[in-house]
Write a protein that holds these residues in place. Structure first.
Motif, short mmCIF file in Angstrom:
data_model
loop_
_atom_site.label_atom_id
_atom_site.label_comp_id
_atom_site.label_asym_id
_atom_site.label_seq_id
_atom_site.Cartn_x
_atom_site.Cartn_y
_atom_site.Cartn_z
N SER A 289 37.36 38.86 -98.28
CA SER A 289 37.65 40.23 -98.70
C SER A 289 39.12 40.56 -98.49
CB SER A 289 36.78 41.23 -97.93
OG SER A 289 37.02 41.14 -96.54
N LYS A 290 39.69 40.02 -97.41
CA LYS A 290 41.11 40.25 -97.17
C LYS A 290 41.95 39.56 -98.23
CE LYS A 290 44.75 39.54 -93.77
NZ LYS A 290 45.13 38.99 -92.46
N ALA A 291 41.53 38.34 -98.61
CA ALA A 291 42.26 37.60 -99.63
C ALA A 291 42.21 38.34 -100.96
CB ALA A 291 41.69 36.19 -99.78
N GLU A 292 41.04 38.92 -101.28
CA GLU A 292 40.90 39.66 -102.52
C GLU A 292 41.78 40.89 -102.53
OE1 GLU A 292 36.80 40.51 -102.77
OE2 GLU A 292 36.17 38.44 -103.12
N SER A 293 41.86 41.60 -101.40
CA SER A 293 42.68 42.80 -101.35
C SER A 293 44.15 42.47 -101.50
CB SER A 293 42.44 43.56 -100.04
OG SER A 293 42.89 42.80 -98.95
N ALA A 294 44.54 41.25 -101.08
CA ALA A 294 45.93 40.84 -101.16
C ALA A 294 46.37 40.68 -102.61
CB ALA A 294 46.14 39.55 -100.39
N THR A 295 45.42 40.46 -103.53
CA THR A 295 45.75 40.28 -104.93
C THR A 295 45.99 41.61 -105.63
OG1 THR A 295 43.43 40.31 -105.63
CG2 THR A 295 44.36 38.18 -104.99
N GLN A 296 45.58 42.69 -105.03
CA GLN A 296 45.80 43.99 -105.62
C GLN A 296 47.27 44.35 -105.56
OE1 GLN A 296 43.28 46.66 -103.51
NE2 GLN A 296 41.39 45.67 -104.14
N THR A 300 46.52 50.94 -100.11
CA THR A 300 46.92 52.21 -99.51
C THR A 300 46.85 52.11 -98.00
OG1 THR A 300 44.67 53.11 -99.48
CG2 THR A 300 45.98 53.43 -101.49
N ASN A 301 47.60 52.97 -97.35
CA ASN A 301 47.61 52.99 -95.89
C ASN A 301 46.23 53.36 -95.36
OD1 ASN A 301 49.23 52.73 -93.46
ND2 ASN A 301 48.92 54.94 -93.19
N ALA A 302 45.53 54.25 -96.06
CA ALA A 302 44.19 54.64 -95.64
C ALA A 302 43.23 53.46 -95.69
CB ALA A 302 43.67 55.77 -96.54
N THR A 303 43.38 52.61 -96.70
CA THR A 303 42.53 51.42 -96.80
C THR A 303 42.81 50.46 -95.65
OG1 THR A 303 42.45 51.61 -99.21
CG2 THR A 303 41.90 49.47 -98.26
N LYS A 304 44.08 50.28 -95.34
CA LYS A 304 44.44 49.41 -94.23
C LYS A 304 43.82 49.90 -92.92
CE LYS A 304 48.95 47.90 -96.00
NZ LYS A 304 50.42 47.93 -95.74
#
Length: 382
Positions: A289-296, A300-304
């Motif tokens: 899931s972290k790898a997938e988010s890196a492709t975006q 956002t700071n809220a997501t982090k």
């Protein structure tokens, strides 16, 4: 390659000029260097991606701007004794009502799903992992302490341990404040094998957490029968703050090293809020899931923040399961003694010496669960 001198200069800037807690400075100094941030660059740059705390980032930027105005590039000049002198009253937690403070400090709920915990791998450095181990440990070894005290005491453990390692690898030198006698006369508690000087919080009343579910009914009956405030609390049950002796030493202190210091308003403590913030921003999930988010394009700071809270909840759940599995068969002293060895077995691998200072690695939560006495026990207490 990062030199010890460069690390020391940046560490002094963070801890002395920017007035960042030493443990936080130690944890973040390597990230700042990896990002090629010097005091001159910091004055123009945003630090929120590193500290995930807008207020803390602005505090550091302001300090860097002051330094660039006062000094030539690359120079580091310590403040004069008169400028360093300060009151520590502001370092004591803001005067909230006890129930309000404890509610404000609440940590993310510990995960109760063992399958999710066991499949989670966190990416972090060693200091916040020590902090998490200590915070949860204190629920079992010092259950009379509220969360605010546990956070403060656990942060003291981190700082004592971090300074010891800094001395071993050459980043710090000289005697510690404890060795020079700055804490003499203050009471001591032992946590994860470290002796911590503390400050008693007389009159701080709070609702104690019940760690063992089987004891809950008995506690309720006792509270129903007892008259409130009939007897003052036993000294051993008084909530505590962890004292920041290094800050006391750097300020030249309110009194001589061999004189007992008792004024609450003039003693620096490890604040619970700083410890909580450190926990919330220090853990990332190493997963698909972290790898997938890196492709975006942009996270956002809220997501982090939400992802980090989830990661912390997984870690807290693993530690709860570990300590609970042993709490019924080990006394508090033995549980405390074993906690350090458990941490050592699961801590992230980093390079030796200065190169590994602040370095990050993976922590497999399945390894924490594997340290339990009874792996079959899978549900957390309500």
């Amino acid at each position: 390659m990062t030199s010890a001198g460069e690390l020391q200069t940046l560490l002094r800037f963070l801890s002395q000029d920017a007035k960042i807690p030493l443990s936080t400075a130690m944890a973040k100094v390597k990230e700042l260097q990896n990002a090629s941030l010097t005091t001159q660059v910091i004055a123009k740059d945003s630090l929120e991606d590193i500290f995930l705390d807008e207020k803390l980032a602005k505090q550091i930027v302001r300090a860097a701007k002051r330094n660039t105005k006062k000094r030539a590039p690359g120079d580091y000049v310590t403040e004069s004794p008169s400028k360093k002198a300060k009151k520590f009253g502001s370092l004591i937690e803001e005067p909230l009502m006890p129930a309000e403070l404890e509610e404000f400090l609440a940590l993310p709920a510990a995960s109760v799903v063992e399958n999710e915990i066991s499949s989670t791998v966190l990416h972090t450095n060693r200091a916040p992992l020590v902090l998490a181990f200590a915070v949860v440990l204190l629920k079992y070894t010092m259950p009379e302490q509220p969360l605010s005290s546990r956070l403060s005491l656990a942060q003291a453990v981190v700082s004592v341990n971090s300074r010891s390692r800094a001395v071993n690898i050459g980043l710090e030198s000289g005697k510690s404040a404890e060795d020079e006698g700055w804490g003499q006369g203050q009471p001591i508690v032992k946590i994860m094998g470290r002796e911590i000087r503390v400050l008693r919080r007389w009159g701080y009343e709070w609702q104690s957490e019940v760690v063992k579910p089987e004891a809950a009914q008995e506690v309720v009956k006792h509270e129903e029968a007892a008259e409130p405030n009939t007897h003052p609390p036993h000294e051993g049950d008084v909530p505590l703050w962890g004292l920041d002796l290094e800050a006391l030493k750097k300020s030249n202190g309110p009194s001589a090293p061999d004189t007992q210091v008792s004024s609450v308003g003039s003693l620096p403590i490890y604040t619970a809020r700083s410890a909580r913030a450190y926990l919330l921003k220090s853990f990332d999930c190493s997963s698909s899931s972290k790898a997938e988010s890196a492709t975006q394009k942009k996270t956002t700071n809220a997501t982090k923040i939400a992802e980090k809270k989830q990661a912390l909840g997984m870690l807290l759940g693993a530690l709860e399961l570990l300590y609970r599995s042993w709490a019924d068969v080990l006394d508090k002293a033995e549980l405390d003694r074993r906690a350090w060895s458990w941490y050592v077995r699961v801590r992230p691998d980093v390079a030796d010496g200065v190169a590994g200072w602040g370095g990050k690695g993976d922590v497999k939560l399945a390894e924490i669960l594997g340290l339990r006495r009874s792996p079959a026990r899978s549900l957390l207490a309500s």
